[in-house]
Design a protein around this motif. Structure first.
Motif, PDB file in Angstrom:
ATOM      1  N   LEU A  90      -4.507   0.176  10.341  1.00  0.00           N
ATOM      2  CA  LEU A  90      -3.646  -0.639   9.483  1.00  0.00           C
ATOM      3  C   LEU A  90      -3.256  -1.952  10.171  1.00  0.00           C
ATOM      4  CD1 LEU A  90      -2.564  -0.084   6.627  1.00  0.00           C
ATOM      5  CD2 LEU A  90      -0.385   0.572   7.674  1.00  0.00           C
ATOM      6  N   MET A  95      -2.931  -0.203  -4.453  1.00  0.00           N
ATOM      7  CA  MET A  95      -1.694  -0.846  -3.997  1.00  0.00           C
ATOM      8  C   MET A  95      -0.815  -1.164  -5.201  1.00  0.00           C
ATOM      9  SD  MET A  95      -2.324  -2.826  -0.515  1.00  0.00           S
ATOM     10  CE  MET A  95      -2.735  -4.458  -1.014  1.00  0.00           C
ATOM     11  N   SER A  97       0.838  -1.206   0.000  1.00  0.00           N
ATOM     12  CA  SER A  97       0.000   0.000   0.000  1.00  0.00           C
ATOM     13  C   SER A  97       0.868   1.248   0.000  1.00  0.00           C
ATOM     14  CB  SER A  97      -0.893   0.000   1.235  1.00  0.00           C
ATOM     15  OG  SER A  97      -0.111   0.244   2.403  1.00  0.00           O
ATOM     16  N   SER A  98       0.230   2.386  -0.155  1.00  0.00           N
ATOM     17  CA  SER A  98       0.926   3.653   0.041  1.00  0.00           C
ATOM     18  C   SER A  98       1.233   3.805   1.523  1.00  0.00           C
ATOM     19  CB  SER A  98       0.051   4.818  -0.426  1.00  0.00           C
ATOM     20  OG  SER A  98      -0.222   4.705  -1.817  1.00  0.00           O
ATOM     21  N   SER A 121      -6.182   0.125  -9.122  1.00  0.00           N
ATOM     22  CA  SER A 121      -5.449  -0.379  -7.968  1.00  0.00           C
ATOM     23  C   SER A 121      -4.824   0.769  -7.215  1.00  0.00           C
ATOM     24  CB  SER A 121      -4.348  -1.355  -8.400  1.00  0.00           C
ATOM     25  OG  SER A 121      -4.894  -2.506  -8.992  1.00  0.00           O
ATOM     26  N   TYR A 145      -6.523  -3.940  -5.005  1.00  0.00           N
ATOM     27  CA  TYR A 145      -5.489  -4.280  -5.981  1.00  0.00           C
ATOM     28  C   TYR A 145      -6.052  -5.236  -7.031  1.00  0.00           C
ATOM     29  CZ  TYR A 145      -1.640  -6.178  -8.510  1.00  0.00           C
ATOM     30  OH  TYR A 145      -0.827  -6.547  -9.547  1.00  0.00           O
ATOM     31  N   VAL A 187      -7.762   3.499   8.505  1.00  0.00           N
ATOM     32  CA  VAL A 187      -7.742   3.438   7.051  1.00  0.00           C
ATOM     33  C   VAL A 187      -9.126   3.682   6.480  1.00  0.00           C
ATOM     34  CG1 VAL A 187      -7.248   1.979   5.051  1.00  0.00           C
ATOM     35  CG2 VAL A 187      -5.795   1.836   7.081  1.00  0.00           C
ATOM     36  N   ARG A 210       3.481   0.851   5.752  1.00  0.00           N
ATOM     37  CA  ARG A 210       2.786   0.319   4.585  1.00  0.00           C
ATOM     38  C   ARG A 210       2.318  -1.110   4.845  1.00  0.00           C
ATOM     39  NH1 ARG A 210       7.432   1.446   0.317  1.00  0.00           N
ATOM     40  NH2 ARG A 210       8.629   1.201   2.243  1.00  0.00           N
ATOM     41  N   ALA A 233      -7.948   2.275  -0.430  1.00  0.00           N
ATOM     42  CA  ALA A 233      -6.488   2.385  -0.481  1.00  0.00           C
ATOM     43  C   ALA A 233      -5.827   1.024  -0.482  1.00  0.00           C
ATOM     44  CB  ALA A 233      -5.987   3.214   0.704  1.00  0.00           C
ATOM     45  N   LEU A 234      -6.615  -0.027  -0.166  1.00  0.00           N
ATOM     46  CA  LEU A 234      -6.060  -1.388  -0.105  1.00  0.00           C
ATOM     47  C   LEU A 234      -6.559  -2.258  -1.258  1.00  0.00           C
ATOM     48  CD1 LEU A 234      -6.325  -2.086   3.735  1.00  0.00           C
ATOM     49  CD2 LEU A 234      -4.454  -1.043   2.444  1.00  0.00           C
TER      50      LEU A 234
END
Length: 482
Positions: free
Chosen positions: A166, A233, A111-112, A231, A223, A121, A192, A220-221
């Protein structure tokens, strides 16, 4: 008159010694039986040693009857750092050139960066699906599609207010049994989330997100490498199979450990190669030779143990615990007769001496290495000599088969020679113990009776002594007055 504190005080007799000796005489038969039981217990223990030796011989003979024993192989690689090798049952001897062009790898995404692992998150649902990404190079640009793995089921992971950080999301993923593991990597840029699958193309994965409208951010998670998907990630490693060639034949595996690509052979791919590694698979003659030697050693232990336990030593004038025991000597005779017998199981070898194993004067066996090594060059016939088996013709039974059958009879727990001998000894020991208890009980009653009798005698003698003293004193007084 005061009571007497010990026997003999009143009478002057050593009554305590008299009672002790009389009771000891009554117990003498018990002492004799106790000594006899000690010898019988030694015999029981001796039979235990013989039983253990026969059991070891049976195990050694059984090993020689196992077909996998004679086909055991060993393998060696010219470059263990690139390709290591082990073998199991079913492996065939041969030489193989193995080239490794690609190692199996697992998909990994990151992830970022977030401020910290405790940073919230978002909330919603993570859906993790295992499968394969396929690239169609006939289109421009090439199109990537995702096909779910047939044997896997998509896993939905709910992320609520209590686990939306996270680190809590990491924990939820790791307990979901989704085929993906999660960890947190923290460096100067922040924390991350890293997700990793298992090795192999079919163990790639995609993460779909359904966000909660009241607590967004979980996207954000997300993909997916498929064309048209978005995506958040980044993929750091692509899922791929191991690729190798064996004698020029292309082979592929989801794992870097290739089991049974060659039957009975396991190849572990450790790195890619520039030149082929040579893998040699050969018959494990060392283990076969060791197994035969273990059989010889086990047989010698049986013979030596029985000889020592039944032997009479002229120098010390003492005999073994089983000296003269017909059963033990009979077992020794049976084993010697069997081991010296001829077998028709092999057309090449008929007796132990044919394969370099001689019978010594004391009945033990010894191996002539040169002749035995020659026999090892004919493993098929050597296997028949030991492991041949026939239900209709006993002459076709190999030496190992005969030894196993005989030891099975001897070791039978209900009708075997050792069980019968031990049972008889234990029965005699028990009867003797019962007799000893009876004798000791009777001696105890006699001791009680004798003590009462001597105590009464002491009391009577004490009274008489007192009367005698009184009379003597009166007579002395009369003489003075006269």
């Amino acid at each position: 008159m005061a009571s007497l504190s010990s026997l003999g005080v009143g009478s002057g007799l050593d009554a305590e010694s008299i009672v002790t000796k009389l009771v000891a005489l009554e117990k003498q038969p018990a002492d004799t039986l106790t000594t006899k039981n000690t010898k019988l217990q030694t015999q029981v223990s001796t039979w235990g040693k013989i039983q253990s030796n026969f059991s070891a011989l049976q195990d050694a003979a059984s090993k020689l009857m196992d077909s996998s024993f004679w086909s055991a192989t060993t393998a060696k690689s010219s470059d263990d750092t690139a390709v290591s090798v082990t073998t199991s049952s079913g492996a065939a001897a041969g030489n193989y050139a193995v080239s490794v062009t690609q190692l199996a790898a697992a998909q990994s995404v990151a992830s970022s960066a977030f401020t910290a692992s405790s940073t919230p998150v978002g909330e919603g649902t993570l859906r993790i699906e295992l499968g394969r990404y396929t690239t169609n190079n006939s289109t421009t640009p090439p199109a990537v599609t995702f096909a779910a793995k047939a044997a896997a089921t998509a896993v939905d992971i709910s992320i609520g207010p209590g686990d939306n950080t996270l680190e809590k999301i990491r924990d939820r993923i790791n307990t979901a049994n989704a085929g993906v593991s999660a960890s947190i990597v923290t460096d100067a840029s922040g924390a991350r989330l890293v997700m990793r699958g298992q090795n192999g193309e079919e163990n790639a994965f995609r993460v779909s997100v359904t966000e909660s409208g009241t607590a967004p951010g979980l996207s954000a998670l997300a993909y997916s490498a498929a064309t048209g998907d978005t995506s958040a990630m980044s993929r750091t490693q692509t899922a791929q199979n191991a690729q190798a060639t064996i004698n020029g034949l292309n082979v592929s595996s989801a794992s870097n450990t290739m089991s049974n690509v060659l039957e009975g052979v396991t190849l572990k791919l450790n790195k890619t190669t520039t030149t082929p590694a040579t893998v040699n698979v050969d018959l494990d003659t060392a283990s076969i030779s060791k197994g035969v030697n273990e059989f010889v050693t086990a047989y010698n232990s049986v013979v030596s143990t029985i000889r020592v336990q039944t032997l009479y030593d002229e120098t010390s004038k003492t005999g073994g615990p089983l000296q003269g025991n017909a059963t033990a000597r009979g077992l020794l005779s049976q084993m010697r007769g069997l081991i010296s017998s001829n077998t028709s199981a092999s057309s090449t070898f008929g007796r132990l001496s044919d394969i370099g194993i001689d019978i010594n004067k004391d009945g033990t066996l010894s191996t002539k290495s040169s002749k035995f090594n020659d026999a090892m060059g004919k493993l098929g016939e050597l296997q028949k000599f030991f492991a041949g088996s026939s239900e209709t013709d006993s002459s076709l039974n190999g030496i190992g088969t005969r030894v196993k059958n005989l030891t099975k009879q001897i070791l039978d727990t209900t009708s075997g020679a050792i069980a019968n001998s031990t049972s008889g000894l234990n029965s005699t020991i028990k009867r003797n113990k019962d007799k000893i208890d009876d004798i000791n009980d009777r001696a105890g009653l006699i001791e009680t009776r004798l003590r009462k009798q001597y105590s009464a005698l002491d009391t009577s003698m004490a009274k008489l002594t007192g009367l005698s003293t009184y009379v003597t004193a009166q007579l002395a007084a009369l003489n003075k007055s006269a």
